[in-house]
Design a protein around this motif. Structure first.
Motif, short mmCIF file in Angstrom:
data_model
loop_
_atom_site.label_atom_id
_atom_site.label_comp_id
_atom_site.label_asym_id
_atom_site.label_seq_id
_atom_site.Cartn_x
_atom_site.Cartn_y
_atom_site.Cartn_z
N ALA A 171 2.93 1.11 9.35
CA ALA A 171 2.85 -0.36 9.38
C ALA A 171 2.02 -0.89 8.22
O ALA A 171 2.35 -1.92 7.62
CB ALA A 171 2.28 -0.82 10.72
N CYS A 172 0.94 -0.20 7.90
CA CYS A 172 0.09 -0.62 6.78
C CYS A 172 0.86 -0.55 5.46
O CYS A 172 0.75 -1.45 4.62
CB CYS A 172 -1.16 0.26 6.70
SG CYS A 172 -2.34 0.01 8.04
N GLY A 173 1.65 0.52 5.29
CA GLY A 173 2.44 0.65 4.07
C GLY A 173 3.47 -0.46 3.95
O GLY A 173 3.64 -1.05 2.87
N GLY A 174 4.14 -0.76 5.06
CA GLY A 174 5.12 -1.84 5.03
C GLY A 174 4.48 -3.19 4.77
O GLY A 174 5.01 -4.00 4.00
N ALA A 175 3.34 -3.43 5.40
CA ALA A 175 2.66 -4.71 5.23
C ALA A 175 2.20 -4.91 3.78
O ALA A 175 2.25 -6.04 3.26
CB ALA A 175 1.46 -4.78 6.17
N SER A 186 10.70 0.65 3.09
CA SER A 186 10.28 1.45 1.95
C SER A 186 8.78 1.66 1.94
O SER A 186 8.29 2.77 1.66
CB SER A 186 10.74 0.80 0.64
OG SER A 186 10.30 -0.55 0.57
N GLY A 187 8.00 0.62 2.27
CA GLY A 187 6.55 0.76 2.26
C GLY A 187 6.05 1.72 3.31
O GLY A 187 5.15 2.54 3.06
N SER A 188 6.61 1.64 4.52
CA SER A 188 6.18 2.56 5.58
C SER A 188 6.51 4.00 5.24
O SER A 188 5.69 4.90 5.44
CB SER A 188 6.83 2.16 6.90
OG SER A 188 8.25 2.19 6.81
N MET A 189 7.70 4.22 4.70
CA MET A 189 8.08 5.59 4.36
C MET A 189 7.23 6.13 3.22
O MET A 189 6.76 7.27 3.27
CB MET A 189 9.55 5.64 3.97
CG MET A 189 9.99 7.02 3.50
SD MET A 189 11.73 7.12 3.10
CE MET A 189 11.76 8.69 2.23
#
Length: 343
Positions: free
Chosen positions: A14-18, A31-34
């Motif tokens: 979630a932090c990556g996606g955010a 893409s951010g979460s992965m």
């Protein structure tokens, strides 16, 4: 203890996606979460999400896929028979050309090659890969690379081809709580029936069938709330990122040249088929490029709306390809076997 570690992985995703969402990156939550889970997983081993998490992701993904089959979308699909015929020919050509590239150049098994070559329907691809024991890590790397490059470069390419930024994304109708429970309940029931019958990727197939039938018949109106859609993308990114982190570093480095090569093959084939489709449908070539671009439904739809392209044409073609891939992929690889892991 295991549950809390899994929750930590999802929170990390979630932090990556955010982070990417803050910069309005298309397909940011996926893409951010992965990417963040994959990077952290390479540095420190992370637990894979267990089957209940995966099945829940597939159930919700199928509900989202099927919600695109509204009566209006089905009418729009019927407007472009010639262009859609070219689309399906192009879909087969992309799968064969890109799959052959990965099979003969990279020496991958056919099942890994075809799943990595699939232009879109990412949830279905991951579900089939999981069910067949395919190498999700390297499949995810190829798929994510294609999405990231498309959303980064395609707007400039389409604008150079005549697409101006004139439109705005439409407001999406959100289904009521009762309708959502009906879609998810029917999807779970159909998925369990398919699982009992030995169908590949049963949960996502059952959910897609049920959701499409309920939306297409007009029984249910609207899709899942944006918050749930984001949660699905985060969970899918966490699953993919976890599998990417299991890929050995040397192999991960070797995948990037293959990702570039497979991307080039798929895009060249897709845009070659977009030209006659644009002529048959009487739409600008930029619009056909968006409709034929071998990326995820959500990312390509966002780009099309942002560039002011014909939403009915683009949406109809992505819906047709999305549904065709999602429903045909389990049947296509049903008799194939994944190569044994190399120890």
């Amino acid at each position: 203890m295991i549950l809390w570690r899994e929750v930590a992985v999802i929170a990390l995703a979630a932090c990556g996606g955010a982070c990417l969402a803050l910069f309005d990156v298309p397909a940011a939550w996926l893409s951010g979460s992965m990417l963040l889970v994959a990077v952290v997983g390479v540095l420190r081993p992370l637990p894979d999400l267990r089957k209940p998490w995966f099945d829940s992701t597939m159930l919700l993904s199928g509900a989202l896929i099927g919600s695109a089959a509204t009566p209006e979308a089905l009418v729009a699909v019927a407007r472009y028979p010639g262009s859609l015929a070219v689309l399906f020919l192009g879909l087969a050509a992309i799968m064969l050309a890109t799959g052959a590239y990965l099979h003969y150049v990279a020496r991958w098994s056919w099942i890994d090659s075809l799943l990595a070559a699939a232009p879109g329907a990412l949830s279905a691809v991951i579900a089939v890969a999981q069910a067949k024991g395919a190498n999700i890590g390297r499949i995810a790397v190829i798929q994510l690379f294609r999405i990231l490059v498309l959303v980064a470069l395609l707007p400039s390419v389409m604008q150079a081809s005549g697409g101006g930024i004139v439109g705005q994304p439409p407001t999406m109708l959100v289904a009521g709580a009762g309708e959502m429970l009906l879609v998810l309940g029917c999807g779970l029931f159909a998925g369990l029936v398919f699982e009992r019958l030995g169908v590949t990727a049963p949960i996502i197939l059952g959910s897609t069938f049920s959701s499409a039938a309920l939306h297409g018949s007009g029984v249910v109106h609207g899709t899942l709330p944006a918050s749930i859609q984001i949660a699905v993308l985060i969970l899918l990114g966490a699953v993919m990122g976890g599998r990417v982190s299991n890929v050995k570093r040397a192999e991960l480095a070797a995948l990037f040249p293959l990702a570039i090569g497979s991307f080039a093959v798929s895009v060249i084939v897709a845009f070659a088929f977009a030209w006659p489709a644009a002529w048959l449908a009487g739409v600008p070539y930029a619009t056909a490029m968006a409709a034929f671009a071998p990326g995820g439904l959500e990312a390509m739809a966002m780009l099309a709306f942002a560039l002011g392209l014909d939403p009915l044409y683009v949406g109809a073609h992505h819906l047709a390809r999305f549904m065709a891939l999602g429903l045909a992929m389990p049947l296509l690889v049903a008799k194939m076997k994944a190569e044994p892991p190399k120890g």
